[in-house]
Design a protein around this motif. Structure first.
Motif, PDB file in Angstrom:
ATOM      1  N   LYS A 139       0.848  -1.184   0.000  1.00  0.00           N
ATOM      2  CA  LYS A 139       0.000   0.000   0.000  1.00  0.00           C
ATOM      3  C   LYS A 139       0.885   1.236   0.000  1.00  0.00           C
ATOM      4  N   LEU A 140       0.561   2.180  -0.868  1.00  0.00           N
ATOM      5  CA  LEU A 140       1.303   3.423  -0.953  1.00  0.00           C
ATOM      6  C   LEU A 140       0.373   4.577  -0.621  1.00  0.00           C
ATOM      7  N   PHE A 141       0.855   5.486   0.215  1.00  0.00           N
ATOM      8  CA  PHE A 141       0.068   6.646   0.605  1.00  0.00           C
ATOM      9  C   PHE A 141       0.842   7.910   0.279  1.00  0.00           C
ATOM     10  N   ASP A 188      -8.667   0.974  11.337  1.00  0.00           N
ATOM     11  CA  ASP A 188      -9.561   0.139  12.140  1.00  0.00           C
ATOM     12  C   ASP A 188      -9.670   0.628  13.584  1.00  0.00           C
ATOM     13  N   GLN A 189      -8.601   1.167  14.134  1.00  0.00           N
ATOM     14  CA  GLN A 189      -8.609   1.585  15.533  1.00  0.00           C
ATOM     15  C   GLN A 189      -8.885   3.081  15.704  1.00  0.00           C
ATOM     16  N   TYR A 190      -8.322   3.941  14.830  1.00  0.00           N
ATOM     17  CA  TYR A 190      -8.403   5.388  15.019  1.00  0.00           C
ATOM     18  C   TYR A 190      -9.503   6.072  14.215  1.00  0.00           C
ATOM     19  N   GLY A 191     -10.037   5.428  13.187  1.00  0.00           N
ATOM     20  CA  GLY A 191     -11.116   6.007  12.392  1.00  0.00           C
ATOM     21  C   GLY A 191     -10.606   6.750  11.170  1.00  0.00           C
ATOM     22  N   LEU A 192     -11.310   7.848  10.803  1.00  0.00           N
ATOM     23  CA  LEU A 192     -10.988   8.618   9.603  1.00  0.00           C
ATOM     24  C   LEU A 192      -9.846   9.584   9.868  1.00  0.00           C
ATOM     25  N   GLY A 193      -8.992   9.767   8.855  1.00  0.00           N
ATOM     26  CA  GLY A 193      -7.874  10.683   9.008  1.00  0.00           C
ATOM     27  C   GLY A 193      -7.329  11.123   7.673  1.00  0.00           C
ATOM     28  N   ARG A 194      -6.310  11.987   7.737  1.00  0.00           N
ATOM     29  CA  ARG A 194      -5.647  12.499   6.533  1.00  0.00           C
ATOM     30  C   ARG A 194      -4.142  12.345   6.721  1.00  0.00           C
ATOM     31  N   VAL A 195      -3.459  11.849   5.677  1.00  0.00           N
ATOM     32  CA  VAL A 195      -2.012  11.657   5.724  1.00  0.00           C
ATOM     33  C   VAL A 195      -1.341  13.033   5.675  1.00  0.00           C
ATOM     34  N   VAL A 196      -0.479  13.322   6.660  1.00  0.00           N
ATOM     35  CA  VAL A 196       0.217  14.608   6.711  1.00  0.00           C
ATOM     36  C   VAL A 196       1.721  14.451   6.495  1.00  0.00           C
ATOM     37  N   GLY A 197       2.224  13.228   6.498  1.00  0.00           N
ATOM     38  CA  GLY A 197       3.639  12.988   6.249  1.00  0.00           C
ATOM     39  C   GLY A 197       3.867  11.545   5.846  1.00  0.00           C
ATOM     40  N   VAL A 198       4.899  11.323   5.028  1.00  0.00           N
ATOM     41  CA  VAL A 198       5.199   9.967   4.546  1.00  0.00           C
ATOM     42  C   VAL A 198       6.694   9.717   4.632  1.00  0.00           C
ATOM     43  N   GLU A 199       7.074   8.591   5.206  1.00  0.00           N
ATOM     44  CA  GLU A 199       8.444   8.094   5.164  1.00  0.00           C
ATOM     45  C   GLU A 199       8.406   6.926   4.180  1.00  0.00           C
ATOM     46  N   GLY A 228       7.951   3.905   2.244  1.00  0.00           N
ATOM     47  CA  GLY A 228       7.985   2.483   2.535  1.00  0.00           C
ATOM     48  C   GLY A 228       8.152   2.122   3.995  1.00  0.00           C
ATOM     49  N   ILE A 229       8.233   3.103   4.884  1.00  0.00           N
ATOM     50  CA  ILE A 229       8.471   2.812   6.298  1.00  0.00           C
ATOM     51  C   ILE A 229       7.249   3.128   7.148  1.00  0.00           C
ATOM     52  N   ALA A 230       6.722   4.346   7.032  1.00  0.00           N
ATOM     53  CA  ALA A 230       5.611   4.761   7.881  1.00  0.00           C
ATOM     54  C   ALA A 230       4.888   5.942   7.265  1.00  0.00           C
ATOM     55  N   ALA A 231       3.706   6.207   7.797  1.00  0.00           N
ATOM     56  CA  ALA A 231       2.916   7.372   7.392  1.00  0.00           C
ATOM     57  C   ALA A 231       2.442   8.080   8.660  1.00  0.00           C
ATOM     58  N   LEU A 232       2.532   9.398   8.673  1.00  0.00           N
ATOM     59  CA  LEU A 232       2.033  10.199   9.782  1.00  0.00           C
ATOM     60  C   LEU A 232       0.627  10.639   9.413  1.00  0.00           C
ATOM     61  N   VAL A 233      -0.349  10.246  10.240  1.00  0.00           N
ATOM     62  CA  VAL A 233      -1.755  10.489   9.917  1.00  0.00           C
ATOM     63  C   VAL A 233      -2.397  11.333  11.011  1.00  0.00           C
ATOM     64  N   GLN A 237      -2.252  12.870  16.202  1.00  0.00           N
ATOM     65  CA  GLN A 237      -1.499  12.398  15.049  1.00  0.00           C
ATOM     66  C   GLN A 237      -0.816  11.090  15.429  1.00  0.00           C
ATOM     67  N   VAL A 238      -0.879  10.135  14.514  1.00  0.00           N
ATOM     68  CA  VAL A 238      -0.326   8.809  14.777  1.00  0.00           C
ATOM     69  C   VAL A 238       0.613   8.433  13.644  1.00  0.00           C
ATOM     70  N   ARG A 239       1.759   7.856  14.016  1.00  0.00           N
ATOM     71  CA  ARG A 239       2.699   7.320  13.026  1.00  0.00           C
ATOM     72  C   ARG A 239       2.340   5.856  12.814  1.00  0.00           C
ATOM     73  N   VAL A 240       1.819   5.540  11.637  1.00  0.00           N
ATOM     74  CA  VAL A 240       1.390   4.180  11.305  1.00  0.00           C
ATOM     75  C   VAL A 240       2.498   3.534  10.490  1.00  0.00           C
ATOM     76  N   VAL A 241       2.989   2.390  10.973  1.00  0.00           N
ATOM     77  CA  VAL A 241       4.130   1.720  10.362  1.00  0.00           C
ATOM     78  C   VAL A 241       3.653   0.736   9.288  1.00  0.00           C
ATOM     79  N   SER A 242       4.456   0.625   8.206  1.00  0.00           N
ATOM     80  CA  SER A 242       4.183  -0.311   7.124  1.00  0.00           C
ATOM     81  C   SER A 242       4.183  -1.722   7.690  1.00  0.00           C
TER      82      SER A 242
END
Length: 73
Positions: A25-27, A36-47, A49-54, A60-65
């Motif tokens: 998945k690419l964001f 599934d846990q946090y609900g609706l959000g918007r991507v504000v940063g991308v590392e 292939g490693i993580a996305a800051l949402v 704000q949560v850093r979601v790991v690949s």
């Protein structure tokens, strides 16, 4: 001592189809997502292939690949 888990090899002559690997998945910044846990959000940063800051509004949560609990809307 436990053995490491090694994926099974697919033989080209096998009558069974090879196991399919889903594409990663690419964001991008600005993508609307649902988690599934946090609900609706918007991507504000991308590392890449490693993580996305949402931003989920309340935090704000850093979601790991591999982003198993998050999908793009």
């Amino acid at each position: 001592m436990t053995k490491p888990i090694v994926p099974r090899r697919h033989l080209p002559t096998s009558p069974f189809s090879a196991p399919s690997v889903p594409p990663p998945k690419l964001f991008a910044v600005g993508d609307r997502v649902t988690h599934d846990q946090y609900g609706l959000g918007r991507v504000v940063g991308v590392e890449d292939g490693i993580a996305a800051l949402v931003d989920f509004g309340s935090r704000q949560v850093r979601v790991v690949s591999p982003y198993t609990k998050m999908s793009k809307l």
